[in-house]
Enzyme design. Sequence first.
Site, PDB file in Angstrom:
ATOM      1  CE1 TYR A 158      -3.469   2.745   0.476  1.00 20.60           C
ATOM      2  CE2 TYR A 158      -2.183   3.396   2.396  1.00 20.60           C
ATOM      3  CZ  TYR A 158      -3.186   3.653   1.478  1.00 20.60           C
ATOM      4  OH  TYR A 158      -3.887   4.831   1.550  1.00 20.60           O
ATOM      5  CE  LYS A 162      -3.383   5.844  -1.727  1.00 22.10           C
ATOM      6  NZ  LYS A 162      -4.300   6.564  -2.640  1.00 22.10           N
TER       7      LYS A 162
END
Length: 262
Positions: A158, A162
Amino acid sequence: MEKLKDKIVFISGASSGIGKACAEAFAKAGAHLILCARSTDKVKAVARELQDMYKIEIVSFGLDVQDKKLVNAAIDNLPEKWRKIDILVNNAGLARGLEKLYEGDTDDWDAMIDTNVKGLLYLTRKIVPFMLKNQVNGHIINIGSIAGIHAYPGGAVYCATKTAVKFISDGLRMDLVDKPIRVTAVQPGMVETNFSVVRFHGDKQKAGSVYAGIKPLTAEDIADVVMYAASAPPHVQICEVTVTPTNQATGGIVYKENVNLH
């Protein structure tokens, strides 16, 4: 915000959370909206609510941004007047799982990479040429995360997605430096939406524990930041905004009152 009146704003992931809050904020400012989300029923319900409340024009449809063919078809099928997009808010994104990297579910990885990175790229690739053709003072606003700055245990993939949002934003800003199109990356810390419910595959109790002992940001707080960037004068580019709750310093350093962290 008179300067946003009658602008056309495209928002992905607009059925709930930050996307929905942004849709309401732009609607209140008098902008016209193109809203998409994976849930057709939910995004159409948001559209009806905002149309009734603010008397603006809205186009809404179901769209999974992971699917390049569907993204291309959705944008290609927009009526000509709706192709004059002024602002793109790349909000669609998700987190799945919180396992150690070597124990992670590769299907979860695919969902995060395909949505957070590739979906953002697909929409940007289709919409920026419209902005250039129409010679608008365009604006791309990408919703990233503090996770793109500071990694944390169990969040390797994750966080990587980002980080990609941050560097895609930086690179696009360079590519458009000679054009009247701004690029903003908004990087929130802890925001209480359905984010953690999705991360923990529907486990609401586990999701709720994430926010215990701290006053997290709300979706409306992030929408306020988006509106600040979008409403700045055309010669002002807000390149990057990182925003956290007062009791959060980084992705992994958080003070929680009266909560046993061990």
